[in-house]
Design a protein around this motif. Structure first.
Motif, PDB file in Angstrom:
ATOM      1  N   ASN A   4      18.627  15.867  56.254  1.00  0.00           N
ATOM      2  CA  ASN A   4      18.717  16.581  54.985  1.00  0.00           C
ATOM      3  C   ASN A   4      19.986  17.424  54.916  1.00  0.00           C
ATOM      4  OD1 ASN A   4      18.291  19.530  55.523  1.00  0.00           O
ATOM      5  ND2 ASN A   4      16.392  18.780  56.430  1.00  0.00           N
ATOM      6  N   ARG A   5      20.308  17.821  53.698  1.00  0.00           N
ATOM      7  CA  ARG A   5      21.517  18.610  53.423  1.00  0.00           C
ATOM      8  C   ARG A   5      21.168  20.014  52.923  1.00  0.00           C
ATOM      9  NH1 ARG A   5      24.255  17.527  49.303  1.00  0.00           N
ATOM     10  NH2 ARG A   5      26.189  18.345  50.150  1.00  0.00           N
ATOM     11  N   ILE A   6      20.019  20.525  53.288  1.00  0.00           N
ATOM     12  CA  ILE A   6      19.576  21.819  52.774  1.00  0.00           C
ATOM     13  C   ILE A   6      20.591  22.906  53.108  1.00  0.00           C
ATOM     14  CG2 ILE A   6      17.804  23.614  52.959  1.00  0.00           C
ATOM     15  CD1 ILE A   6      15.774  21.259  53.351  1.00  0.00           C
ATOM     16  N   LYS A   7      21.051  22.960  54.345  1.00  0.00           N
ATOM     17  CA  LYS A   7      21.995  23.991  54.760  1.00  0.00           C
ATOM     18  C   LYS A   7      23.286  23.915  53.941  1.00  0.00           C
ATOM     19  CE  LYS A   7      23.881  25.987  58.978  1.00  0.00           C
ATOM     20  NZ  LYS A   7      23.853  25.860  60.445  1.00  0.00           N
ATOM     21  N   GLU A   8      23.812  22.706  53.753  1.00  0.00           N
ATOM     22  CA  GLU A   8      25.056  22.530  53.012  1.00  0.00           C
ATOM     23  C   GLU A   8      24.905  22.944  51.554  1.00  0.00           C
ATOM     24  OE1 GLU A   8      23.698  20.265  54.984  1.00  0.00           O
ATOM     25  OE2 GLU A   8      25.196  19.693  56.462  1.00  0.00           O
ATOM     26  N   VAL A   9      23.784  22.567  50.944  1.00  0.00           N
ATOM     27  CA  VAL A   9      23.573  22.903  49.536  1.00  0.00           C
ATOM     28  C   VAL A   9      23.388  24.413  49.369  1.00  0.00           C
ATOM     29  CG1 VAL A   9      22.121  22.531  47.501  1.00  0.00           C
ATOM     30  CG2 VAL A   9      22.706  20.604  48.973  1.00  0.00           C
ATOM     31  N   LEU A  10      22.695  25.044  50.295  1.00  0.00           N
ATOM     32  CA  LEU A  10      22.573  26.502  50.244  1.00  0.00           C
ATOM     33  C   LEU A  10      23.961  27.148  50.289  1.00  0.00           C
ATOM     34  CD1 LEU A  10      19.538  27.182  52.609  1.00  0.00           C
ATOM     35  CD2 LEU A  10      19.681  27.814  50.192  1.00  0.00           C
ATOM     36  N   GLN A  11      24.815  26.655  51.167  1.00  0.00           N
ATOM     37  CA  GLN A  11      26.170  27.200  51.279  1.00  0.00           C
ATOM     38  C   GLN A  11      26.966  26.961  49.996  1.00  0.00           C
ATOM     39  OE1 GLN A  11      27.497  25.267  54.881  1.00  0.00           O
ATOM     40  NE2 GLN A  11      26.742  26.956  56.173  1.00  0.00           N
ATOM     41  N   GLU A  12      26.848  25.758  49.427  1.00  0.00           N
ATOM     42  CA  GLU A  12      27.545  25.436  48.173  1.00  0.00           C
ATOM     43  C   GLU A  12      27.114  26.372  47.043  1.00  0.00           C
ATOM     44  OE1 GLU A  12      26.622  21.330  47.430  1.00  0.00           O
ATOM     45  OE2 GLU A  12      27.732  20.640  49.199  1.00  0.00           O
ATOM     46  N   LYS A  13      25.844  26.753  47.048  1.00  0.00           N
ATOM     47  CA  LYS A  13      25.293  27.611  45.993  1.00  0.00           C
ATOM     48  C   LYS A  13      25.403  29.102  46.334  1.00  0.00           C
ATOM     49  CE  LYS A  13      23.382  24.208  43.512  1.00  0.00           C
ATOM     50  NZ  LYS A  13      23.444  24.038  42.080  1.00  0.00           N
ATOM     51  N   CYS A  14      26.010  29.417  47.489  1.00  0.00           N
ATOM     52  CA  CYS A  14      26.145  30.807  47.962  1.00  0.00           C
ATOM     53  C   CYS A  14      24.781  31.490  48.072  1.00  0.00           C
ATOM     54  CB  CYS A  14      27.087  31.602  47.060  1.00  0.00           C
ATOM     55  SG  CYS A  14      28.765  30.973  47.058  1.00  0.00           S
ATOM     56  N   LEU A  15      23.819  30.745  48.595  1.00  0.00           N
ATOM     57  CA  LEU A  15      22.470  31.269  48.800  1.00  0.00           C
ATOM     58  C   LEU A  15      22.163  31.262  50.290  1.00  0.00           C
ATOM     59  CD1 LEU A  15      20.729  29.341  45.891  1.00  0.00           C
ATOM     60  CD2 LEU A  15      21.280  31.774  45.947  1.00  0.00           C
ATOM     61  N   LEU A  60      19.437  16.224  48.400  1.00  0.00           N
ATOM     62  CA  LEU A  60      19.118  16.934  49.637  1.00  0.00           C
ATOM     63  C   LEU A  60      18.895  15.994  50.823  1.00  0.00           C
ATOM     64  CD1 LEU A  60      16.612  19.613  48.290  1.00  0.00           C
ATOM     65  CD2 LEU A  60      19.031  19.922  48.841  1.00  0.00           C
ATOM     66  N   ILE A  61      18.856  14.701  50.549  1.00  0.00           N
ATOM     67  CA  ILE A  61      18.541  13.719  51.588  1.00  0.00           C
ATOM     68  C   ILE A  61      19.799  12.962  51.996  1.00  0.00           C
ATOM     69  CG2 ILE A  61      17.212  11.635  52.125  1.00  0.00           C
ATOM     70  CD1 ILE A  61      15.186  12.618  50.018  1.00  0.00           C
ATOM     71  N   ILE A  62      19.992  12.802  53.288  1.00  0.00           N
ATOM     72  CA  ILE A  62      21.106  12.009  53.808  1.00  0.00           C
ATOM     73  C   ILE A  62      20.633  10.572  53.922  1.00  0.00           C
ATOM     74  CG2 ILE A  62      22.602  11.605  55.797  1.00  0.00           C
ATOM     75  CD1 ILE A  62      22.484  14.639  56.304  1.00  0.00           C
ATOM     76  N   ASP A  63      21.352   9.669  53.269  1.00  0.00           N
ATOM     77  CA  ASP A  63      21.004   8.247  53.304  1.00  0.00           C
ATOM     78  C   ASP A  63      21.518   7.653  54.606  1.00  0.00           C
ATOM     79  OD1 ASP A  63      20.501   5.567  52.921  1.00  0.00           O
ATOM     80  OD2 ASP A  63      21.562   5.430  51.008  1.00  0.00           O
ATOM     81  N   THR A  64      20.610   7.369  55.523  1.00  0.00           N
ATOM     82  CA  THR A  64      21.008   6.833  56.827  1.00  0.00           C
ATOM     83  C   THR A  64      21.361   5.352  56.753  1.00  0.00           C
ATOM     84  OG1 THR A  64      18.709   6.395  57.406  1.00  0.00           O
ATOM     85  CG2 THR A  64      19.632   8.511  58.117  1.00  0.00           C
ATOM     86  N   ASN A  65      21.053   4.701  55.637  1.00  0.00           N
ATOM     87  CA  ASN A  65      21.368   3.273  55.484  1.00  0.00           C
ATOM     88  C   ASN A  65      22.703   3.060  54.777  1.00  0.00           C
ATOM     89  OD1 ASN A  65      18.993   2.276  56.645  1.00  0.00           O
ATOM     90  ND2 ASN A  65      17.875   2.726  54.774  1.00  0.00           N
ATOM     91  N   GLU A  66      23.343   4.126  54.346  1.00  0.00           N
ATOM     92  CA  GLU A  66      24.605   4.024  53.637  1.00  0.00           C
ATOM     93  C   GLU A  66      25.665   3.392  54.511  1.00  0.00           C
ATOM     94  OE1 GLU A  66      27.367   7.400  51.968  1.00  0.00           O
ATOM     95  OE2 GLU A  66      25.472   7.318  50.867  1.00  0.00           O
ATOM     96  N   ASN A  67      26.479   2.539  53.915  1.00  0.00           N
ATOM     97  CA  ASN A  67      27.603   1.874  54.555  1.00  0.00           C
ATOM     98  C   ASN A  67      27.194   0.887  55.658  1.00  0.00           C
ATOM     99  OD1 ASN A  67      29.460   3.283  52.963  1.00  0.00           O
ATOM    100  ND2 ASN A  67      29.480   5.004  54.399  1.00  0.00           N
ATOM    101  N   LYS A  68      25.978   0.408  55.649  1.00  0.00           N
ATOM    102  CA  LYS A  68      25.568  -0.593  56.622  1.00  0.00           C
ATOM    103  C   LYS A  68      25.537  -1.955  55.946  1.00  0.00           C
ATOM    104  CE  LYS A  68      22.956   2.318  59.713  1.00  0.00           C
ATOM    105  NZ  LYS A  68      21.701   2.550  60.368  1.00  0.00           N
ATOM    106  N   CYS A  69      25.946  -2.977  56.683  1.00  0.00           N
ATOM    107  CA  CYS A  69      25.924  -4.342  56.146  1.00  0.00           C
ATOM    108  C   CYS A  69      24.492  -4.829  56.038  1.00  0.00           C
ATOM    109  CB  CYS A  69      26.711  -5.258  57.061  1.00  0.00           C
ATOM    110  SG  CYS A  69      28.451  -4.851  57.181  1.00  0.00           S
ATOM    111  N   LYS A  70      24.260  -5.661  55.047  1.00  0.00           N
ATOM    112  CA  LYS A  70      22.905  -6.226  54.848  1.00  0.00           C
ATOM    113  C   LYS A  70      22.829  -7.619  55.394  1.00  0.00           C
ATOM    114  CE  LYS A  70      21.977  -3.358  50.962  1.00  0.00           C
ATOM    115  NZ  LYS A  70      21.491  -3.191  49.669  1.00  0.00           N
TER     116      LYS A  70
END
Length: 70
Positions: A4-15, A60-70
């Motif tokens: 997940n990207r919760i930490k990054e999004v909190l930082q982006e929103k200054c929260l 908020l979710i990191i796509d772990t299948n991104e950039n993988k060949c099918k």
């Protein structure tokens, strides 16, 4: 493994994790575990977090299948 990207999004929103814990009615310890990817929130909690942060739950979710060949 980061899921997940919760930490990054909190930082982006200054929260803070303390703010998010207060808004969710959860302890700082559990929110910190979410933000550091030691524990993953339930789907319901993920949607609550997305609503509070004014983003899509998908953002908020990191796509772990991104950039993988099918």
């Amino acid at each position: 493994m980061e899921m997940n990207r919760i930490k990054e999004v909190l930082q982006e929103k200054c929260l803070t994790q303390v703010w998010l814990a207060d808004q969710l009615g959860k302890s700082f310890k559990i929110v910190n575990a979410y933000a550091c990817n030691r524990k993953q929130p339930s789907i319901e909690t993920l949607f609550q977090i997305a609503k509070l942060l004014q983003v899509s739950a998908k953002d908020l979710i990191i796509d772990t299948n991104e950039n993988k060949c099918k």
